[in-house]
Design a protein around this motif. Structure first.
Motif, PDB file in Angstrom:
ATOM      1  N   CYS A   1      11.617  -5.055  -5.220  1.00 27.02           N
ATOM      2  CA  CYS A   1      10.566  -4.585  -6.137  1.00 27.02           C
ATOM      3  C   CYS A   1      10.098  -3.187  -5.730  1.00 27.02           C
ATOM      4  O   CYS A   1       9.917  -2.301  -6.581  1.00 27.02           O
ATOM      5  N   LYS A   2       9.894  -2.997  -4.432  1.00 27.67           N
ATOM      6  CA  LYS A   2       9.391  -1.696  -3.952  1.00 27.67           C
ATOM      7  C   LYS A   2      10.421  -0.594  -4.164  1.00 27.67           C
ATOM      8  O   LYS A   2      10.085   0.522  -4.567  1.00 27.67           O
ATOM      9  N   GLU A   3      11.704  -0.928  -3.870  1.00 25.14           N
ATOM     10  CA  GLU A   3      12.773   0.091  -3.984  1.00 25.14           C
ATOM     11  C   GLU A   3      12.852   0.702  -5.372  1.00 25.14           C
ATOM     12  O   GLU A   3      13.181   1.869  -5.530  1.00 25.14           O
ATOM     13  N   VAL A   4      12.598  -0.107  -6.408  1.00 25.03           N
ATOM     14  CA  VAL A   4      12.744   0.397  -7.779  1.00 25.03           C
ATOM     15  C   VAL A   4      11.420   0.870  -8.360  1.00 25.03           C
ATOM     16  O   VAL A   4      11.327   1.210  -9.531  1.00 25.03           O
TER      17      VAL A   4
ATOM     18  N   GLY B   1       2.082  -2.217  -9.668  1.00 25.58           N
ATOM     19  CA  GLY B   1       1.196  -3.369  -9.531  1.00 25.58           C
ATOM     20  C   GLY B   1       0.945  -3.638  -8.068  1.00 25.58           C
ATOM     21  O   GLY B   1       1.360  -2.877  -7.191  1.00 25.58           O
ATOM     22  N   ASN B   2       0.252  -4.733  -7.789  1.00 29.41           N
ATOM     23  CA  ASN B   2      -0.079  -5.118  -6.415  1.00 29.41           C
ATOM     24  C   ASN B   2       1.013  -6.066  -5.924  1.00 29.41           C
ATOM     25  O   ASN B   2       1.022  -7.241  -6.275  1.00 29.41           O
ATOM     26  N   LEU B   3       1.940  -5.508  -5.136  1.00 29.66           N
ATOM     27  CA  LEU B   3       3.092  -6.301  -4.667  1.00 29.66           C
ATOM     28  C   LEU B   3       2.812  -6.774  -3.250  1.00 29.66           C
ATOM     29  O   LEU B   3       2.361  -5.980  -2.425  1.00 29.66           O
ATOM     30  N   ALA B   4       3.092  -8.023  -2.967  1.00 28.19           N
ATOM     31  CA  ALA B   4       2.883  -8.487  -1.590  1.00 28.19           C
ATOM     32  C   ALA B   4       3.725  -9.711  -1.300  1.00 28.19           C
ATOM     33  O   ALA B   4       4.031 -10.498  -2.198  1.00 28.19           O
ATOM     34  N   GLN B   5       4.074  -9.835  -0.016  1.00 26.68           N
ATOM     35  CA  GLN B   5       4.808 -11.012   0.426  1.00 26.68           C
ATOM     36  C   GLN B   5       3.802 -12.140   0.672  1.00 26.68           C
ATOM     37  O   GLN B   5       2.770 -11.937   1.318  1.00 26.68           O
ATOM     38  N   SER B   6       4.103 -13.314   0.133  1.00 28.61           N
ATOM     39  CA  SER B   6       3.236 -14.479   0.346  1.00 28.61           C
ATOM     40  C   SER B   6       3.939 -15.400   1.349  1.00 28.61           C
ATOM     41  O   SER B   6       4.984 -15.048   1.883  1.00 28.61           O
ATOM     42  N   ASP B   7       3.364 -16.585   1.585  1.00 32.16           N
ATOM     43  CA  ASP B   7       3.981 -17.534   2.514  1.00 32.16           C
ATOM     44  C   ASP B   7       4.770 -18.588   1.744  1.00 32.16           C
ATOM     45  O   ASP B   7       4.421 -18.922   0.614  1.00 32.16           O
TER      46      ASP B   7
END
Ligand SMILES: C[S@@+](CC[C@H](N)C(=O)[O-])C[C@H]1O[C@@H](n2cnc3c(N)ncnc32)[C@H](O)[C@@H]1O
Length: 289
Positions: free
Chosen positions: A142-145, A149-155
């Motif tokens: 997601c970040k590379e392209v 928005g608010n992107l984050a890794q969840s558990d």
């Protein structure tokens, strides 16, 4: 593929991007001038050499290989599935909550490469969108392209989510609970409950028991999984993958509606739908109780 009115609207957005408009301004303009499907076609076609300014502001689409790996299809046929889900989400939110998706705070749970996140730009500014996934590879994609928005890794077994508590109007998890183990399903539904607004709506997809016979991978074992579904309302076969807390949390899953009703009393089943394009993604709309 596009009608001339749509091509003209995109050309006008390109001129405003070239003149210095922000991504928010450009999306606002596209939202007002394009139908959803035309907006989707634009989003899955970026970057485009004839649209350099828009291509610099808006996210580039994932590669065809990534689309197929995450979602089993790619390009326009996949967009057909995406807009089918998005329309039923918009309809059910309006019908069940009496509100439109316009300017809503939206959370995409298990966002993958951001397929449906992109479609949400049609309704609300990226600042109002949270896209989370426990797989670092997905968030990196997601970040590379340049996904906005608010992107984050969840558990994998979340207790809470990287998003505001109690303030999210609309959440969806597409093709996530079709794959999660019992404990990952329990943890996710409990965590999402903490973040949803009191008058919010959560859309999830689940598989019906017919899934087991339809997937050739289970040709030999379908009966066993159908029996588990019939007896417990939940059937799950883990994929051979890394484990989390000693458990493989990802595989293939079918869940009955009764199971949802009996095991998650802080959610109420408020609506149901499915689309001819994919019978094995049954849409369930849940309201917080
Ligand atoms: C089939 S993909 C669907 C991606 C996206 N929702 C879409 O429809 O395009 C499933 C996604 O769920 C994510 N996932 C796996 N385990 C999860 C969990 N325990 N909680 C949330 N998401 C999970 C995967 O990393 C993957 O991105």
């Amino acid at each position: 593929m596009l009608l001339s009115d749509d091509a003209n609207a995109i050309a006008a957005a390109e001129r405003s991007a070239a003149a210095g408009a922000s991504a928010s301004e450009v999306l606002g303009r596209l939202r007002e001038t394009l139908p959803l499907d035309a907006f989707g076609l634009l989003m899955i076609g970026l970057p485009r050499t004839d649209l350099p300014a828009l291509s610099a502001l808006l996210p580039h689409m994932a590669s065809e290989e990534t689309q197929r790996n995450f979602t089993g299809a790619a390009g326009v046929p996949l967009l057909g599935q995406t807009v089918g889900f998005v329309r039923t989400l918009a309809y059910n939110y309006a019908s069940l909550s009496n509100r439109s998706l316009k300017d809503a705070k939206i959370l995409d749970y298990g966002c993958g490469y951001g397929r449906i996140t992109r479609a949400m730009y049609y309704y609300t500014d990226p600042a109002n969108i949270w896209a989370v996934d426990p797989w670092d590879y997905a968030i990196d994609l997601c970040k590379e392209v340049g996904l906005l928005g608010n992107l984050a890794q969840s558990d994998y077994l979340p207790q809470s989510l990287p998003a505001p508590e109690g303030g999210i109007d609309v959440m969806f998890a597409f093709s996530v609970f079709t794959h999660t183990s019992r404990s990952a399903t329990d943890a996710a539904l409990a965590a999402m409950r903490r973040h949803i607004a009191e008058d919010g709506l959560l859309a999830i997809t689940i598989r019906a028991p017919e899934y087991w016979r339809a997937d050739p991978a289970y040709a030999e074992t379908a009966q066993i999984h159908e029996k588990a579904h019939a007896e417990q309302g939940f059937a799950y076969v883990p994929h051979p993958r890394e484990t989390v807390a000693g458990e493989a949390t990802y595989g293939d899953t079918s869940i009955s509606l009764d199971f949802l009703k009996q095991n998650y009393p802080d959610w109420e089943v408020a609506g149901l739908d499915w689309s001819l394009v994919d019978l094995h993604q049954r849409y369930v709309f849940l309201r917080p109780v």
